[in-house]
Design a protein around this motif. Structure first.
Motif, PDB file in Angstrom:
ATOM      1  N   LEU A 113       0.911  -1.178   0.035  1.00 27.63           N
ATOM      2  CA  LEU A 113       0.136   0.102   0.029  1.00 27.63           C
ATOM      3  C   LEU A 113       0.990   1.260   0.147  1.00 27.63           C
ATOM      4  O   LEU A 113       0.539   2.504  -0.625  1.00 27.63           O
ATOM      5  N   LYS A 114       1.849   1.139   0.746  1.00 31.44           N
ATOM      6  CA  LYS A 114       2.813   2.381   0.749  1.00 31.44           C
ATOM      7  C   LYS A 114       3.450   2.594  -0.572  1.00 31.44           C
ATOM      8  O   LYS A 114       3.602   3.710  -1.072  1.00 31.44           O
ATOM      9  N   LEU A 115       3.660   1.291  -1.177  1.00 33.04           N
ATOM     10  CA  LEU A 115       4.476   1.502  -2.556  1.00 33.04           C
ATOM     11  C   LEU A 115       3.367   2.152  -3.491  1.00 33.04           C
ATOM     12  O   LEU A 115       3.735   3.071  -4.438  1.00 33.04           O
ATOM     13  N   TRP A 116       2.122   1.610  -3.440  1.00 32.11           N
ATOM     14  CA  TRP A 116       1.065   2.291  -4.309  1.00 32.11           C
ATOM     15  C   TRP A 116       0.980   3.779  -4.067  1.00 32.11           C
ATOM     16  O   TRP A 116       0.957   4.566  -5.088  1.00 32.11           O
ATOM     17  N   LEU A 117       0.864   4.393  -2.799  1.00 29.45           N
ATOM     18  CA  LEU A 117       0.961   5.433  -2.466  1.00 29.45           C
ATOM     19  C   LEU A 117       2.213   6.349  -2.939  1.00 29.45           C
ATOM     20  O   LEU A 117       1.799   7.759  -3.709  1.00 29.45           O
ATOM     21  N   SER A 118       3.140   5.809  -3.161  1.00 27.48           N
ATOM     22  CA  SER A 118       4.270   6.450  -3.642  1.00 27.48           C
ATOM     23  C   SER A 118       4.203   6.596  -5.208  1.00 27.48           C
ATOM     24  O   SER A 118       4.532   7.465  -5.858  1.00 27.48           O
ATOM     25  N   ARG A 119       3.782   5.678  -5.760  1.00 30.78           N
ATOM     26  CA  ARG A 119       3.472   5.487  -7.133  1.00 30.78           C
ATOM     27  C   ARG A 119       2.703   6.675  -7.685  1.00 30.78           C
ATOM     28  O   ARG A 119       2.794   7.513  -8.762  1.00 30.78           O
ATOM     29  N   ILE A 120       1.681   6.988  -6.895  1.00 29.99           N
ATOM     30  CA  ILE A 120       0.687   7.879  -6.994  1.00 29.99           C
ATOM     31  C   ILE A 120       1.196   9.527  -6.850  1.00 29.99           C
ATOM     32  O   ILE A 120       0.759  10.492  -7.480  1.00 29.99           O
ATOM     33  N   GLY A 121       2.141   9.383  -6.102  1.00 31.21           N
ATOM     34  CA  GLY A 121       2.957  10.665  -5.940  1.00 31.21           C
ATOM     35  C   GLY A 121       2.840  11.320  -4.785  1.00 31.21           C
ATOM     36  O   GLY A 121       3.400  12.530  -4.345  1.00 31.21           O
ATOM     37  N   PHE A 122       2.248  10.423  -3.602  1.00 30.88           N
ATOM     38  CA  PHE A 122       2.394  11.176  -2.384  1.00 30.88           C
ATOM     39  C   PHE A 122       3.785  11.136  -1.586  1.00 30.88           C
ATOM     40  O   PHE A 122       4.695  10.496  -2.287  1.00 30.88           O
ATOM     41  N   GLN A 123       3.958  11.704  -0.660  1.00 33.17           N
ATOM     42  CA  GLN A 123       5.131  11.988  -0.051  1.00 33.17           C
ATOM     43  C   GLN A 123       4.973  11.710   1.459  1.00 33.17           C
ATOM     44  O   GLN A 123       4.212  11.576   1.889  1.00 33.17           O
ATOM     45  N   HIS A 124       6.020  11.274   2.173  1.00 33.73           N
ATOM     46  CA  HIS A 124       5.970  11.201   3.562  1.00 33.73           C
ATOM     47  C   HIS A 124       5.076  10.224   4.106  1.00 33.73           C
ATOM     48  O   HIS A 124       4.133  10.541   4.866  1.00 33.73           O
ATOM     49  N   ILE A 125       5.016   9.179   3.290  1.00 39.19           N
ATOM     50  CA  ILE A 125       4.204   8.126   3.751  1.00 39.19           C
ATOM     51  C   ILE A 125       4.502   7.295   4.820  1.00 39.19           C
ATOM     52  O   ILE A 125       5.690   6.753   4.932  1.00 39.19           O
ATOM     53  N   LYS A 126       3.751   7.340   5.916  1.00 37.04           N
ATOM     54  CA  LYS A 126       4.024   6.362   7.356  1.00 37.04           C
ATOM     55  C   LYS A 126       2.979   5.473   7.291  1.00 37.04           C
ATOM     56  O   LYS A 126       1.739   6.022   7.680  1.00 37.04           O
ATOM     57  N   LEU A 127       3.144   4.522   7.887  1.00 38.88           N
ATOM     58  CA  LEU A 127       2.497   3.320   8.515  1.00 38.88           C
ATOM     59  C   LEU A 127       2.400   4.026  10.169  1.00 38.88           C
ATOM     60  O   LEU A 127       3.371   3.795  10.557  1.00 38.88           O
ATOM     61  N   VAL A 128       1.261   4.342  10.315  1.00 37.22           N
ATOM     62  CA  VAL A 128       1.167   4.843  11.836  1.00 37.22           C
ATOM     63  C   VAL A 128       0.556   3.935  12.902  1.00 37.22           C
ATOM     64  O   VAL A 128       0.509   4.081  14.169  1.00 37.22           O
ATOM     65  N   ASP A 129      -0.373   2.878  12.356  1.00 38.40           N
ATOM     66  CA  ASP A 129      -1.077   1.958  13.292  1.00 38.40           C
ATOM     67  C   ASP A 129      -1.209   0.938  12.547  1.00 38.40           C
ATOM     68  O   ASP A 129      -1.438   0.984  11.459  1.00 38.40           O
ATOM     69  N   LEU A 130      -1.160  -0.280  13.114  1.00 36.47           N
ATOM     70  CA  LEU A 130      -1.682  -1.501  12.619  1.00 36.47           C
ATOM     71  C   LEU A 130      -2.282  -2.344  13.719  1.00 36.47           C
ATOM     72  O   LEU A 130      -1.691  -2.646  14.990  1.00 36.47           O
ATOM     73  N   ASP A 131      -3.318  -2.756  13.586  1.00 33.17           N
ATOM     74  CA  ASP A 131      -4.324  -3.491  14.683  1.00 33.17           C
ATOM     75  C   ASP A 131      -5.228  -4.372  14.135  1.00 33.17           C
ATOM     76  O   ASP A 131      -6.062  -4.009  13.337  1.00 33.17           O
ATOM     77  N   GLN A 132      -5.128  -5.318  14.976  1.00 29.42           N
ATOM     78  CA  GLN A 132      -6.006  -6.618  14.491  1.00 29.42           C
ATOM     79  C   GLN A 132      -7.387  -6.401  15.201  1.00 29.42           C
ATOM     80  O   GLN A 132      -7.520  -6.160  16.504  1.00 29.42           O
ATOM     81  N   THR A 133      -8.538  -6.146  14.391  1.00 28.96           N
ATOM     82  CA  THR A 133      -9.717  -5.813  15.316  1.00 28.96           C
ATOM     83  C   THR A 133     -10.243  -6.808  16.238  1.00 28.96           C
ATOM     84  O   THR A 133     -10.332  -8.015  15.892  1.00 28.96           O
ATOM     85  N   SER A 134     -10.683  -6.218  17.297  1.00 29.94           N
ATOM     86  CA  SER A 134     -11.040  -7.263  18.379  1.00 29.94           C
ATOM     87  C   SER A 134     -12.531  -7.389  18.516  1.00 29.94           C
ATOM     88  O   SER A 134     -13.418  -6.324  17.773  1.00 29.94           O
ATOM     89  N   THR A 135     -12.876  -8.600  18.896  1.00 26.49           N
ATOM     90  CA  THR A 135     -14.481  -8.620  19.218  1.00 26.49           C
ATOM     91  C   THR A 135     -14.979  -7.687  20.368  1.00 26.49           C
ATOM     92  O   THR A 135     -16.200  -7.696  20.757  1.00 26.49           O
ATOM     93  N   GLU A 136     -14.132  -6.884  21.047  1.00 25.90           N
ATOM     94  CA  GLU A 136     -14.593  -6.005  21.882  1.00 25.90           C
ATOM     95  C   GLU A 136     -14.693  -4.410  21.114  1.00 25.90           C
ATOM     96  O   GLU A 136     -15.745  -3.907  21.408  1.00 25.90           O
ATOM     97  N   GLU A 137     -14.098  -4.347  19.986  1.00 24.95           N
ATOM     98  CA  GLU A 137     -14.242  -3.182  19.304  1.00 24.95           C
ATOM     99  C   GLU A 137     -15.489  -3.253  18.373  1.00 24.95           C
ATOM    100  O   GLU A 137     -16.060  -2.167  18.152  1.00 24.95           O
ATOM    101  N   GLN A 138     -15.472  -4.404  17.712  1.00 21.89           N
ATOM    102  CA  GLN A 138     -16.854  -4.446  16.787  1.00 21.89           C
ATOM    103  C   GLN A 138     -17.575  -5.794  17.143  1.00 21.89           C
ATOM    104  O   GLN A 138     -17.328  -6.679  17.323  1.00 21.89           O
ATOM    105  N   ARG A 139     -18.718  -5.389  17.860  1.00 21.36           N
ATOM    106  CA  ARG A 139     -19.640  -6.429  18.173  1.00 21.36           C
ATOM    107  C   ARG A 139     -20.918  -6.034  18.185  1.00 21.36           C
ATOM    108  O   ARG A 139     -21.458  -4.886  18.008  1.00 21.36           O
ATOM    109  N   ARG A 140     -22.017  -7.086  18.301  1.00 23.95           N
ATOM    110  CA  ARG A 140     -23.324  -6.968  18.457  1.00 23.95           C
ATOM    111  C   ARG A 140     -23.819  -6.167  19.667  1.00 23.95           C
ATOM    112  O   ARG A 140     -22.954  -6.558  20.569  1.00 23.95           O
ATOM    113  N   THR A 141     -24.989  -5.284  19.328  1.00 24.62           N
ATOM    114  CA  THR A 141     -25.128  -4.463  20.756  1.00 24.62           C
ATOM    115  C   THR A 141     -26.769  -4.282  20.562  1.00 24.62           C
ATOM    116  O   THR A 141     -27.388  -4.726  19.613  1.00 24.62           O
ATOM    117  N   ASP A 142     -27.149  -3.696  21.545  1.00 25.60           N
ATOM    118  CA  ASP A 142     -28.584  -3.271  21.467  1.00 25.60           C
ATOM    119  C   ASP A 142     -28.954  -2.570  20.300  1.00 25.60           C
ATOM    120  O   ASP A 142     -30.177  -2.558  19.834  1.00 25.60           O
TER     121      ASP A 142
END
Lengths: 324, 324, 324, 324
Positions: free
Chosen positions: C258-287
């Motif tokens: 993905l960073k490479l693709w952004l670079s190819r488009i012409g973006f600069q200062h490309i940074k991966l700032v977060d990587l997170d596996q979604t938990s079933t606490e963050e996304q879950r069924r509620t009322d």
């Protein structure tokens, strides 16, 4: 499913090949947007028409396909039953295997008045704007025209035309397209353009004349027939409401005013070639058109005025030429 | 003046008649908007081509029109002088009255690799997307195709094609149109669609595959040739900058990834039928293509990598079927 | 009747005034073509919402309007009855006069991960592509943004947003428009563009990145959040069929790809700032979201793979800059 | 760079907010396609206009900004030098800081004839079709109109208007847009629509009246001024060639014919409120309009006919109402 492949096959061999840039997409839109609830029924009737290929046709003196002896009475009855489902038949008459389709109009009478003033149609490319069911188109073929195109947005008229065309053996070089004149590009390609019975329905007669001009090949002939009034070149009747019970009648100029308008657009050799008050013999109720007709549109006690008190229908035929 | 009336004459007799709804207006726009400053010159060259009607042609084993004896040396020199003005010639070779147009590519080698995997072309309607100057189109005719249409937006390639077509006596059923694939409606009408050397130039390969799918008649065959890399179905190379000196190269999937993409679009019977690293014998500088060629695009010391360090061009041919 | 006059009043005072060339006609088309059969019902609910103007709001630490004491229990019950008719509520949570709208997503957790990496939003013009019901838009206002525009074609999300906006006293400078990104012209005007949870739904990720680029003012910041997989810069997963039961998932690149693709488009200062596996606490069924949620999309016996066997949702946040 | 942001800021607060669906894209097109080679020069002149903010203006009895004493003679000379570069000035007169812009027309005389017949303009939303440089628009503001919009495609008139507007301190609620009436959607929103000096330039007067009708809010007033001839309701002059040296003059109906046309379109309360043969005192050559004027358009020996022999300009003012 009405398709126009036979038109598309012929166009590239005519002066109209550039029309392919617009007309197929318009006809495809028309087909997608068909709205008349009777259309599917008409189509079934069309498909039921028997194959009665005959070479005995006459388009020169009349529109006749076969005669009393070309089919038997049973088949003739069937044919009558089918064709009558396309009621009302306004323009004609048609003679089909001994069947006389007696239409509201004696369009042959109009043709007889117009024909002496036409540039020869032999081998020509012709447009008939507001062609109705195409009666005059057959007569143009009868004069030897190479390619006759008629346009009229009425879906019923398309079906009537296709019925006659099928019974005539689907000849080449004659096509009725369900288009309005506003959909026509300035093709500058037709040798003769007819506009008969259209101008008084237009909100903008000047634009109509301009469009006709732009459809003609330079040097081509316009044949214009419309309602007129008596009077000098400044006389123009715009009915406040209806004219002969029609809502959509706008400008009825005098013949002199109309000639001036044509001149203003740039036409040359402008001639009034016929002036005729429509009789109740020429336009009347028949078995094939059972609705109101001219007699109902005129004042009961004075055939020279309409029920609204306007002058009764007076029709002028004017010919003119697009300059070379 | 390039015109397409011969196409328009043929279309209504093929499965492509509905294409008339869009293609004539697109080609008219193309003609109005021609921008290549060399176009007028090319047109003059085209018009100077001699009429050398011959029936001695072979498109089955090669693309050959006439032979050493069909014209004299003077005429051959004239022909060479004219055709060389369409430099550079990329796809070929062509043999024209003893003249050998030795093109950058040995496109006949590619054809030999592809041909065994084709559904029979006899009597078929074919599309060649990104057809270049049309070399493979002639070979498709050589296999008996009824209607071969190629599309390629390059104006030079159109002229090269028209030159060959004229020398071949303007046969029917073969047309190169200056269109991009994004101008193609979903015709669902071609028996076989070729896309060779196109996919890696597309920003959106999925949309390209979808368009190819929608052009095919249900049951029709796709022949897809594109650059691939080694690897499993999750391997995709997107060059950061150039690939083999080309700026507009986007996605180089592995053959496995490409097969998965085709499956995702809905294709069936997906087969990798050829995998071939392009040799400097197959793509090279010649007298008819005097610019840089493959040898200049590879690392000087390692023919297995490009000058940028990417894997050297590896080309896969995949066939697939649009479901019935 | 949803109208956008308040947007039109504000646009001429912002950097987005040229957007008036396209957006009002698009929104008028949207209104004419509304198709969701529930829309009229939603509108009635919206109109029934009580006028509860309060100045006690907090968008900085949470999205809170009023508190337990700002209305009585009866009114709160009425409010709950009305807002629950906009089920399902996906993004949140919202705290409205003591009512806790417990949404499927803890979108505040995502915001907490993203916020430290944002260029300051104070006084800025912001776009949130695929904004859902607009939760993050309120947080952007909480950071002092001057103008926050969100786009999302879902009609339900528009209604949820308008409900919250009305309860918040219809503040200026925050607008959710029912548009898809393909309807956005290249405005080159936003200081920050968010695209969170959108890219993997696009058939053409490269075109998506290009559109985001073209919406940014030179020097502006892109905040891109999407599903990724582990792997090097040539790793891209395209699911053959569904991903976590979703049909419309196309490209899941590795973060490096993905960073490479952004670079190819012409973006600069490309940074991966977060990587997170979604938990079933963050996304879950509620009322407030009673349909299936993440727990139903993962394999019953292994929370690291989806029911289809793909890697479980792993989300990367990347920031990048359009060059000045 | 002419921009229209001040219009866009005001529209959402008026009955014209739905006009935002079309007008910004039209004005952007206009700006991209500017063709008058003098435009850039005019823009420089406009930018050189001094900032002379004054609150001493009178639009009620005249169009006056400041007086003899509001600036000194040097500044007045500079102003004259700049404004004279927008030659020719047709509609006026304007009094600007003691400078008397003596225009071709005494448009104030026309205003004095029309004004007694107007529905009160106080607080109203007004359209002036074919507004020229906007003289009457200022008088409408002088009557208390809330929002006055004029349309006229002439680029020079836009510049003259913007010059006056700047000198008047850029007041809100008055905008001249470079549009033709064919670009106006049927807004059904104006309390009063003026069309003065336009109808006789239209090829289709019926369409013009219909457009005016459709722009009016139900119950709104039309103020129509055009050239007429003497005669009954069937009298209409269409010049064969020019009229008063103008090429683009089409229909000159009698006042009675014009009233009938208005009735046919559906207008009510149709009144002829003024009939006036234009004098060579009202329209004449001045220092600010040094080209030919009325005296040159009339026959040398008979001021009652034009040089072409047509009746001299006779102007009717008709008011009418769109039904509630």
């Amino acid at each position: 499913m009405i398709h126009f492949d036979d038109l598309y096959r012929e166009l590239p061999y005519t002066k109209l090949s550039h029309w392919l840039e617009t007309v197929p997409s318009q006809l495809a839109s028309w087909h997608r947007e068909l709205r008349n609830s009777k259309f599917a029924g008409w189509q079934r009737v069309l498909n039921k028409l028997p194959e009665l290929a005959t070479t005995d046709v006459d388009f020169s003196e009349q529109v006749r396909i076969g005669d009393d002896h070309s089919i038997d009475a049973g088949m003739r009855a069937k044919l009558e039953g089918l064709l009558s489902q396309f009621h009302p038949w306004r323009k004609g008459p048609y003679h089909v295997h001994g069947l006389h389709i007696d239409t509201e109009w004696r369009s042959d009478w109009k043709w007889d008045r117009v024909k002496p003033h036409l540039a020869p149609l032999q081998g020509k490319t012709i447009l008939d704007v507001g062609c109705g069911n195409g009666y005059h188109m057959w007569r143009m073929k009868g004069e030897g025209a190479n390619m006759v195109v008629g346009i009229d947005p009425s879906e019923l008229f398309v079906m009537q035309f296709l019925a006659i065309k099928r019974l005539a053996g689907n000849p080449a070089g004659i096509h009725l397209l369900p288009l309005g004149i506003e959909q026509m590009p300035p093709l500058a390609a037709f040798d003769t353009v007819f506009s008969m019975g259209v101008l008084y329905h237009r909100k903008s007669p000047i634009d109509h004349l301009q469009q006709l001009h732009d459809l003609l090949h330079p040097g081509g002939q316009l044949v214009l027939e419309t309602l007129v009034i008596e009077g000098n070149e400044n006389q123009v009747l715009v009915p406040t409401d209806r004219y002969a019970k029609m809502r959509n009648v706008w400008f009825l100029p005098s013949a002199e005013a109309l000639k001036l308008w044509l001149s203003r657009i740039g036409f040359q050799h402008i001639k009034l070639v016929d002036l005729d008050q429509t009789s109740t013999e020429e336009q009347r109720r028949t078995d094939w058109m059972r609705n109101e007709s001219l007699a109902d549109f005129l004042a009961p006690d004075d055939k020279n005025v309409t029920v609204e008190g306007h002058p009764a229908p007076l029709r002028a035929v004017i010919t003119a030429q697009r300059p070379l």
